[in-house]
Design a protein around this motif. Structure first.
Motif, PDB file in Angstrom:
ATOM      1  N   PRO A   1       0.802  -1.233   0.000  1.00 13.98           N
ATOM      2  CA  PRO A   1       0.000   0.000   0.000  1.00 13.98           C
ATOM      3  C   PRO A   1       0.824   1.268   0.000  1.00 13.98           C
ATOM      4  N   SER A   2       2.002   1.225   0.603  1.00 12.51           N
ATOM      5  CA  SER A   2       2.802   2.445   0.660  1.00 12.51           C
ATOM      6  C   SER A   2       4.282   2.114   0.745  1.00 12.51           C
ATOM      7  N   MET A   3       5.082   3.074   0.299  1.00 11.41           N
ATOM      8  CA  MET A   3       6.542   2.965   0.364  1.00 11.41           C
ATOM      9  C   MET A   3       7.128   4.353   0.494  1.00 11.41           C
ATOM     10  N   ASP A   4       8.283   4.426   1.122  1.00 11.96           N
ATOM     11  CA  ASP A   4       9.048   5.666   1.186  1.00 11.96           C
ATOM     12  C   ASP A   4      10.348   5.494   0.417  1.00 11.96           C
ATOM     13  N   CYS A   5      10.844   6.604  -0.086  1.00  5.95           N
ATOM     14  CA  CYS A   5      12.120   6.578  -0.805  1.00  5.95           C
ATOM     15  C   CYS A   5      12.803   7.923  -0.579  1.00  5.95           C
ATOM     16  N   ALA A   6      14.116   7.889  -0.388  1.00  6.32           N
ATOM     17  CA  ALA A   6      14.867   9.132  -0.230  1.00  6.32           C
ATOM     18  C   ALA A   6      15.120   9.754  -1.594  1.00  6.32           C
ATOM     19  N   GLU A   7      15.024  11.061  -1.639  1.00  7.77           N
ATOM     20  CA  GLU A   7      15.270  11.782  -2.880  1.00  7.77           C
ATOM     21  C   GLU A   7      16.652  11.450  -3.422  1.00  7.77           C
ATOM     22  N   GLY A   8      16.719  11.192  -4.732  1.00 10.87           N
ATOM     23  CA  GLY A   8      17.990  10.874  -5.362  1.00 10.87           C
ATOM     24  C   GLY A   8      18.321   9.391  -5.380  1.00 10.87           C
TER      25      GLY A   8
ATOM     26  N   LEU B   1      12.430   3.440 -10.516  1.00 14.56           N
ATOM     27  CA  LEU B   1      12.686   4.850 -10.832  1.00 14.56           C
ATOM     28  C   LEU B   1      14.127   5.096 -10.396  1.00 14.56           C
ATOM     29  N   PRO B   2      15.060   5.281 -11.307  1.00 12.73           N
ATOM     30  CA  PRO B   2      16.485   5.234 -10.948  1.00 12.73           C
ATOM     31  C   PRO B   2      16.946   6.335 -10.009  1.00 12.73           C
ATOM     32  N   HIS B   3      16.403   7.518 -10.142  1.00 14.14           N
ATOM     33  CA  HIS B   3      16.806   8.633  -9.274  1.00 14.14           C
ATOM     34  C   HIS B   3      15.539   9.402  -8.890  1.00 14.14           C
ATOM     35  N   ALA B   4      14.896   8.954  -7.842  1.00 14.21           N
ATOM     36  CA  ALA B   4      13.601   9.525  -7.485  1.00 14.21           C
ATOM     37  C   ALA B   4      13.723  10.996  -7.086  1.00 14.21           C
ATOM     38  N   THR B   5      12.756  11.792  -7.514  1.00 14.73           N
ATOM     39  CA  THR B   5      12.668  13.192  -7.111  1.00 14.73           C
ATOM     40  C   THR B   5      11.354  13.401  -6.361  1.00 14.73           C
ATOM     41  N   LEU B   6      11.234  14.561  -5.731  1.00 13.37           N
ATOM     42  CA  LEU B   6      10.014  14.854  -4.970  1.00 13.37           C
ATOM     43  C   LEU B   6       8.786  14.786  -5.877  1.00 13.37           C
ATOM     44  N   ARG B   7       8.961  15.108  -7.157  1.00 19.09           N
ATOM     45  CA  ARG B   7       7.838  15.096  -8.089  1.00 19.09           C
ATOM     46  C   ARG B   7       7.396  13.694  -8.472  1.00 19.09           C
ATOM     47  N   ASP B   8       8.147  12.686  -8.048  1.00 17.22           N
ATOM     48  CA  ASP B   8       7.736  11.302  -8.286  1.00 17.22           C
ATOM     49  C   ASP B   8       6.780  10.800  -7.207  1.00 17.22           C
ATOM     50  N   THR B   9       6.520  11.612  -6.212  1.00 14.67           N
ATOM     51  CA  THR B   9       5.537  11.234  -5.190  1.00 14.67           C
ATOM     52  C   THR B   9       4.176  11.083  -5.845  1.00 14.67           C
ATOM     53  N   ALA B  10       3.612   9.868  -5.741  1.00 12.92           N
ATOM     54  CA  ALA B  10       2.375   9.559  -6.465  1.00 12.92           C
ATOM     55  C   ALA B  10       1.884   8.181  -6.045  1.00 12.92           C
ATOM     56  N   VAL B  11       0.712   7.809  -6.528  1.00 10.47           N
ATOM     57  CA  VAL B  11       0.227   6.437  -6.398  1.00 10.47           C
ATOM     58  C   VAL B  11       0.580   5.705  -7.692  1.00 10.47           C
ATOM     59  N   TYR B  12       1.246   4.583  -7.565  1.00  9.89           N
ATOM     60  CA  TYR B  12       1.705   3.803  -8.709  1.00  9.89           C
ATOM     61  C   TYR B  12       0.853   2.543  -8.850  1.00  9.89           C
ATOM     62  N   TYR B  13       0.338   2.350 -10.041  1.00  8.11           N
ATOM     63  CA  TYR B  13      -0.548   1.224 -10.309  1.00  8.11           C
ATOM     64  C   TYR B  13       0.113   0.228 -11.253  1.00  8.11           C
ATOM     65  N   CYS B  14       0.099  -1.018 -10.849  1.00  9.32           N
ATOM     66  CA  CYS B  14       0.542  -2.128 -11.681  1.00  9.32           C
ATOM     67  C   CYS B  14      -0.720  -2.805 -12.206  1.00  9.32           C
ATOM     68  N   ILE B  15      -0.831  -2.945 -13.506  1.00  7.51           N
ATOM     69  CA  ILE B  15      -2.064  -3.453 -14.110  1.00  7.51           C
ATOM     70  C   ILE B  15      -1.718  -4.528 -15.128  1.00  7.51           C
ATOM     71  N   VAL B  16      -2.476  -5.607 -15.088  1.00  4.27           N
ATOM     72  CA  VAL B  16      -2.340  -6.642 -16.102  1.00  4.27           C
ATOM     73  C   VAL B  16      -3.513  -6.515 -17.054  1.00  4.27           C
ATOM     74  N   ARG B  17      -3.206  -6.425 -18.343  1.00  2.68           N
ATOM     75  CA  ARG B  17      -4.272  -6.270 -19.334  1.00  2.68           C
ATOM     76  C   ARG B  17      -5.018  -7.583 -19.468  1.00  2.68           C
ATOM     77  N   VAL B  18      -6.326  -7.530 -19.320  1.00  2.00           N
ATOM     78  CA  VAL B  18      -7.157  -8.714 -19.376  1.00  2.00           C
ATOM     79  C   VAL B  18      -7.510  -9.016 -20.831  1.00  2.00           C
ATOM     80  N   PRO B  19      -7.155 -10.175 -21.331  1.00  2.00           N
ATOM     81  CA  PRO B  19      -7.435 -10.470 -22.729  1.00  2.00           C
ATOM     82  C   PRO B  19      -8.911 -10.733 -22.950  1.00  2.00           C
ATOM     83  N   ASN B  20      -9.368 -10.472 -24.149  1.00  4.69           N
ATOM     84  CA  ASN B  20     -10.735 -10.770 -24.544  1.00  4.69           C
ATOM     85  C   ASN B  20     -11.772 -10.073 -23.674  1.00  4.69           C
TER      86      ASN B  20
END
Lengths: 111, 113
Positions: free
Chosen positions: A8-15, A75-94
């Motif tokens: 549900p959540s993660m923290d990351c240091a800038e850079g 995200l190789p070098h996270a910045t403050l602007r990368d703060t967001a909700v990230y969604y992983c989605i699998v495309r459902v066929p048919n």
């Protein structure tokens, strides 16, 4: 439906690199893994997608395990602007073109 | 290249009025999708249209909601007789083809008083 599981959540240091995991153990052989993010109620932003091989673009890298049951968005070098909700989605066929969004991972990048 | 455009960005309606939300897809895209995000909830698919045709409306409420994507002009999501529970952010996405990547617009925030 192939479902995804994300923390549900993660923290990351800038850079530093942000590594966001996603489990999709029931994924089918022809289903792609897509990543989107939503910054503070803006429209979802496409990041990257892949099928089997690792992918990289100007925003991020996508690492998919050999058995395809999980993946990691980097995200190789996270910045403050990368703060967001990230969604992983699998495309459902048919089932047409619809995307099925889960709860995502809320990434907080801290100074 | 202009992205997906939506207007208005904010819309205020009183209960019982009609709301019309417009979506102009990216240039060359003929597939349009509408999603709704209720307050503090996730994005939910509503409807998928391809020029002049509704392909999948499995996420549309049975009453008061309709969508169209005419041969010319933007796609329209229409909500008749709005109620407070319709207050939400409505996002439109477009793609080149059925299984192609979807690109989202900035959304329309609907507030029903």
């Amino acid at each position: 439906d192939a479902k995804t599981t994300q923390p549900p959540s993660m923290d990351c240091a800038e850079g530093r690199a942000a590594n966001l995991p996603c489990n999709h153990s029931t994924i089918s052989g022809n289903e792609y893994v897509y990543w989107y993010r939503q910054i503070h109620s803006q429209g979802p932003q496409y990041i990257i997608h892949g099928l089997k091989n690792n992918e990289t673009n100007e925003m991020a890298s996508l690492i998919i395990t050999e058995d395809r049951k999980s993946s990691t968005l980097i995200l190789p070098h996270a910045t403050l602007r990368d703060t967001a909700v990230y969604y992983c989605i699998v495309r459902v066929p048919n089932q047409g073109g619809k995307l099925i969004f889960g709860q995502g991972t809320e990434l907080s990048v801290k100074p | 290249n202009a992205g997906v455009m939506q207007n208005p960005r904010h819309l205020v309606r009183r209960r019982g009025q009609e709301a019309r939300l417009r979506c102009s897809p990216m240039k060359g895209h003929s597939h349009v999708y509408w999603y709704r995000q209720l307050p503090e909830e996730g994005l939910k698919f509503m409807v998928y249209l391809q020029k002049e045709n509704i392909i999948d409306e499995s996420g549309m409420p049975k009453e008061r909601f309709s969508a169209e994507f005419p041969k010319e002009g933007p796609s329209i999501l229409r909500i008749q007789q709005v109620v407070r529970g319709d207050s939400a952010a409505y996002f439109c996405a477009s793609s080149l083809g059925r299984q192609e990547t979807q690109y989202f617009g900035p959304g329309t925030r609907l507030l029903v008083l």
